[in-house]
Design a protein around this motif. Structure first.
Motif, PDB file in Angstrom:
ATOM      1  N   ASP A   1      50.149  24.035  16.765  1.00 39.59           N
ATOM      2  CA  ASP A   1      48.947  24.371  16.009  1.00 39.59           C
ATOM      3  C   ASP A   1      48.466  25.746  16.435  1.00 39.59           C
ATOM      4  OD1 ASP A   1      47.401  24.065  18.427  1.00 39.59           O
ATOM      5  OD2 ASP A   1      47.472  21.893  18.106  1.00 39.59           O
ATOM      6  N   SER A   2      47.349  26.181  15.843  1.00 43.35           N
ATOM      7  CA  SER A   2      46.865  27.540  16.114  1.00 43.35           C
ATOM      8  C   SER A   2      46.328  27.707  17.521  1.00 43.35           C
ATOM      9  CB  SER A   2      45.773  27.908  15.100  1.00 43.35           C
ATOM     10  OG  SER A   2      44.684  27.015  15.207  1.00 43.35           O
ATOM     11  N   LEU A   3      46.061  26.613  18.244  1.00 42.03           N
ATOM     12  CA  LEU A   3      45.633  26.722  19.633  1.00 42.03           C
ATOM     13  C   LEU A   3      46.792  27.051  20.554  1.00 42.03           C
ATOM     14  CD1 LEU A   3      43.203  23.659  19.806  1.00 42.03           C
ATOM     15  CD2 LEU A   3      42.658  26.064  19.319  1.00 42.03           C
ATOM     16  N   ASP A   4      47.997  26.700  20.133  1.00 40.33           N
ATOM     17  CA  ASP A   4      49.189  27.002  20.937  1.00 40.33           C
ATOM     18  C   ASP A   4      49.964  28.205  20.406  1.00 40.33           C
ATOM     19  OD1 ASP A   4      48.713  24.850  22.640  1.00 40.33           O
ATOM     20  OD2 ASP A   4      49.782  23.451  21.336  1.00 40.33           O
ATOM     21  N   LEU A   5      49.948  28.405  19.092  1.00 42.94           N
ATOM     22  CA  LEU A   5      50.681  29.517  18.485  1.00 42.94           C
ATOM     23  C   LEU A   5      49.805  30.117  17.401  1.00 42.94           C
ATOM     24  CD1 LEU A   5      54.435  29.658  17.699  1.00 42.94           C
ATOM     25  CD2 LEU A   5      52.828  30.476  15.995  1.00 42.94           C
ATOM     26  N   LYS A   6      49.416  31.361  17.620  1.00 38.32           N
ATOM     27  CA  LYS A   6      48.528  32.057  16.708  1.00 38.32           C
ATOM     28  C   LYS A   6      49.336  33.012  15.845  1.00 38.32           C
ATOM     29  CE  LYS A   6      44.502  33.281  15.072  1.00 38.32           C
ATOM     30  NZ  LYS A   6      43.693  32.338  14.277  1.00 38.32           N
ATOM     31  N   LEU A   7      49.281  32.804  14.511  1.00 43.73           N
ATOM     32  CA  LEU A   7      50.014  33.674  13.595  1.00 43.73           C
ATOM     33  C   LEU A   7      49.137  34.848  13.173  1.00 43.73           C
ATOM     34  CD1 LEU A   7      51.989  31.370  11.110  1.00 43.73           C
ATOM     35  CD2 LEU A   7      52.913  32.954  12.781  1.00 43.73           C
ATOM     36  N   VAL A   8      49.708  36.035  13.188  1.00 40.01           N
ATOM     37  CA  VAL A   8      49.036  37.241  12.690  1.00 40.01           C
ATOM     38  C   VAL A   8      49.987  37.939  11.739  1.00 40.01           C
ATOM     39  CG1 VAL A   8      47.602  37.509  14.743  1.00 40.01           C
ATOM     40  CG2 VAL A   8      49.833  38.632  14.646  1.00 40.01           C
ATOM     41  N   ASN A   9      49.413  38.638  10.797  1.00 48.26           N
ATOM     42  CA  ASN A   9      50.244  39.355   9.825  1.00 48.26           C
ATOM     43  C   ASN A   9      50.530  40.753  10.323  1.00 48.26           C
ATOM     44  OD1 ASN A   9      47.415  39.643   9.472  1.00 48.26           O
ATOM     45  ND2 ASN A   9      47.749  40.656   7.507  1.00 48.26           N
ATOM     46  N   HIS A  10      51.812  41.096  10.297  1.00 46.42           N
ATOM     47  CA  HIS A  10      52.207  42.433  10.725  1.00 46.42           C
ATOM     48  C   HIS A  10      51.866  43.464   9.658  1.00 46.42           C
ATOM     49  CE1 HIS A  10      54.486  45.397  12.992  1.00 46.42           C
ATOM     50  NE2 HIS A  10      55.128  45.729  11.874  1.00 46.42           N
ATOM     51  N   SER A  11      51.890  43.064   8.389  1.00 44.19           N
ATOM     52  CA  SER A  11      51.520  43.941   7.277  1.00 44.19           C
ATOM     53  C   SER A  11      50.669  43.148   6.299  1.00 44.19           C
ATOM     54  CB  SER A  11      52.774  44.498   6.575  1.00 44.19           C
ATOM     55  OG  SER A  11      53.586  43.437   6.097  1.00 44.19           O
ATOM     56  N   LYS A  12      49.931  43.851   5.452  1.00 42.47           N
ATOM     57  CA  LYS A  12      49.019  43.189   4.526  1.00 42.47           C
ATOM     58  C   LYS A  12      49.735  42.549   3.354  1.00 42.47           C
ATOM     59  CE  LYS A  12      45.058  46.144   5.596  1.00 42.47           C
ATOM     60  NZ  LYS A  12      44.019  47.066   5.045  1.00 42.47           N
ATOM     61  N   THR A  13      50.918  43.008   3.019  1.00 43.00           N
ATOM     62  CA  THR A  13      51.706  42.446   1.924  1.00 43.00           C
ATOM     63  C   THR A  13      53.139  42.254   2.391  1.00 43.00           C
ATOM     64  OG1 THR A  13      52.256  44.643   1.050  1.00 43.00           O
ATOM     65  CG2 THR A  13      50.279  43.569   0.173  1.00 43.00           C
ATOM     66  N   GLY A  14      53.921  41.562   1.578  1.00 43.49           N
ATOM     67  CA  GLY A  14      55.334  41.419   1.876  1.00 43.49           C
ATOM     68  C   GLY A  14      56.055  42.742   1.735  1.00 43.49           C
ATOM     69  N   ASN A  15      57.133  42.890   2.468  1.00 46.06           N
ATOM     70  CA  ASN A  15      57.883  44.141   2.495  1.00 46.06           C
ATOM     71  C   ASN A  15      58.971  44.112   1.421  1.00 46.06           C
ATOM     72  OD1 ASN A  15      59.595  46.346   3.228  1.00 46.06           O
ATOM     73  ND2 ASN A  15      58.740  46.287   5.291  1.00 46.06           N
ATOM     74  N   ILE A  16      58.960  45.120   0.529  1.00 48.00           N
ATOM     75  CA  ILE A  16      59.983  45.223  -0.523  1.00 48.00           C
ATOM     76  C   ILE A  16      60.694  46.574  -0.458  1.00 48.00           C
ATOM     77  CG2 ILE A  16      58.854  43.598  -2.078  1.00 48.00           C
ATOM     78  CD1 ILE A  16      57.664  45.970  -3.576  1.00 48.00           C
ATOM     79  N   ASP A  17      60.724  47.177   0.724  1.00 49.88           N
ATOM     80  CA  ASP A  17      61.347  48.492   0.856  1.00 49.88           C
ATOM     81  C   ASP A  17      62.852  48.440   0.609  1.00 49.88           C
ATOM     82  OD1 ASP A  17      58.882  49.493   1.469  1.00 49.88           O
ATOM     83  OD2 ASP A  17      59.177  49.452   3.641  1.00 49.88           O
ATOM     84  N   TYR A  18      63.482  47.314   0.889  1.00 45.41           N
ATOM     85  CA  TYR A  18      64.933  47.201   0.739  1.00 45.41           C
ATOM     86  C   TYR A  18      65.311  46.250  -0.399  1.00 45.41           C
ATOM     87  CZ  TYR A  18      64.626  49.222   5.409  1.00 45.41           C
ATOM     88  OH  TYR A  18      64.324  50.027   6.485  1.00 45.41           O
ATOM     89  N   PHE A  19      64.407  46.052  -1.332  1.00 46.28           N
ATOM     90  CA  PHE A  19      64.653  45.085  -2.400  1.00 46.28           C
ATOM     91  C   PHE A  19      65.687  45.611  -3.389  1.00 46.28           C
ATOM     92  CE2 PHE A  19      63.590  43.406  -6.656  1.00 46.28           C
ATOM     93  CZ  PHE A  19      63.828  42.054  -6.414  1.00 46.28           C
ATOM     94  N   ALA A  20      66.654  44.753  -3.744  1.00 44.41           N
ATOM     95  CA  ALA A  20      67.679  45.074  -4.745  1.00 44.41           C
ATOM     96  C   ALA A  20      67.277  44.427  -6.061  1.00 44.41           C
ATOM     97  CB  ALA A  20      69.046  44.566  -4.291  1.00 44.41           C
TER      98      ALA A  20
END
Length: 435
Positions: free
Chosen positions: A174-193
């Protein structure tokens, strides 16, 4: 002189084949993994949560399977966290600040996609190397192909827009043991085909914290990536919509054929078979769902119904044309509805002898029946009366048949107008701008 020469050669030899002594990455790895336990969370203070950042790189939309409502996508997953038990002083280890360790040998967050197909083995992760830095930061990157469920909205097919959410989170922490944070505000599509069938509109990210029924009062972190796709309709326009509109136009022109023409019935049956075949072809691209009906199927069903009505009317007209004896008169409500003239029952007996004339002749023949001449005249009179009655019946049948044909022709024109209006409305709805 000889000693100086030997000393110079010795220096040259040592400069070319110098043996460098120091610490290798293997020694650092062996030092870090000696006594390392990968089962527990990598924190020295058990009350602290492991802060983990997740970055998802969308690489390719492989396919969207409509029958199973499954989206097959290729990702690069990047996870970052700090491991308190994988730290060292670079000054003491040959200034080595970064090494690579097998991810199967260290603790991993093991974030999973919640709506991934279980039959695929959704807990399996590739054992790629993780980058470990001297301060304990771990960067674990791996490629993965995911089969994720995606409920489709096919009401606007083939101009539909689909939104497929992918929820990532820990299955056991749970969030008390593992805290999720976002590395970027949106998903990364720099390498999208780019995909030939679907156009990517957006790749949004939303960080959520929810409570599950198993653990009331305990928050759980998850990150939901929403892929918004728009179908490229060119293939379906040329292969499905264009033939459908062409068949619908043929159906319209079929109404110009005379209703008593046998070729019209053949045309209607051929159009029914062609429309049914195209509808089955469209069904192969759609999921088995009854929540909504695509407009293109409504288009096909409307065409099939109108062609069916045209076929029924053609059969009815042919039956009138080839079986005009004993036709019932046109009902008055149909006459009023289609503005036909009211029937006159007196026309059923055209030139029939008057009742008084017939009675007088019968009385005369009764008193003078012995005369052969009068018997002959009586027979002629009876024959003429039968001829008049037969002619009256034929005239009545011809008039009834003509009225039915006029009625069928007016119904035919009404169906032509209704079909044109329905065709324009349905085609505009199917080919109109997406809402």
């Amino acid at each position: 002189m000889i000693a100086k020469t030997v000393f110079a050669f010795a220096l040259l030899y040592l400069s070319c084949f110098q043996i460098v002594t120091g610490v290798t990455e293997r020694e650092v790895a062996n030092m870090l993994l000696a006594g390392y336990q990968k089962e527990g969370r990598p924190v020295r203070d058990p009350t602290q949560a492991v802060v983990t950042s997740l970055d998802v790189l969308l690489i390719q939309i492989i396919k969207l399977i409509p029958q199973r409502q499954v989206l097959v996508i290729n990702f690069w997953i990047v996870q970052r966290w700090r491991d308190d038990f994988l730290t060292w002083d670079p000054a003491e280890y040959g200034n080595i600040s970064t090494i690579r360790l097998g991810s199967e040998n260290i603790w991993r967050p093991r974030l999973v996609n919640y709506n991934r197909q279980h039959a695929e083995g959704w807990s399996e992760l590739p054992d790629t190397n993780a980058i470990v830095r001297s301060d304990g930061e771990v960067i674990w990157t791996y490629p993965i192909t995911i089969h994720s469920t995606c409920v489709l909205d096919i009401a606007r097919f083939p101009f539909d827009v689909q939104k497929c959410p992918l929820k990532f989170g820990s299955w056991t922490y749970d969030s008390l043991d593992l805290k999720l944070v976002n590395h970027s505000k949106t998903g990364n599509i720099d390498y999208f085909a780019a995909n030939g069938e679907w156009e990517l509109l957006s790749f949004e990210l939303e960080l959520n914290q929810v409570e599950h029924s198993c653990c009331p009062g305990v928050p759980w972190d998850d990150m939901t990536y929403t892929i918004t796709l728009q179908r490229r309709p060119t293939f379906f326009l040329f292969n499905l919509v264009a033939p459908s509109v062409t068949l619908a136009l043929l159906t319209v022109w079929g109404f110009w054929l005379p209703p008593d023409s046998g070729e019209r019935l053949s045309l209607c049956l051929s159009l029914l078979l062609a429309l049914t075949f195209l509808q089955q072809t469209v069904t192969a691209y759609l999921p088995d769902t009854a929540t909504n009906i695509p407009l293109i199927n409504v288009f096909f069903v409307a065409n099939i119904l109108l062609v069916g009505v045209s076929s029924i009317l053609t059969i009815f007209t042919l039956s009138i044309h080839f079986n005009s004896v004993n036709l019932p008169p046109v009902p008055n409500w149909l006459r009023c509805l289609f503005c036909l003239e009211q029937s006159d029952s007196s026309t059923c007996r055209v030139n029939a002898p008057h009742v008084n004339e017939v009675d007088d002749a019968d009385a005369f023949f009764a008193t003078n029946g012995a005369n052969p001449t009068w018997r002959l005249v009586r027979r002629v009179k009876k024959f003429i009366r039968q001829l008049n009655e037969e002619r009256g019946r034929k005239t009545h049948n011809l008039k009834t048949e003509r009225e039915w044909k006029i009625l069928v022709g007016k119904i035919d024109r009404c169906l032509l107008i209704a079909f044109i209006i329905a065709l324009v409305v349905i085609t505009a709805s199917v080919l109109g701008p997406n809402k």
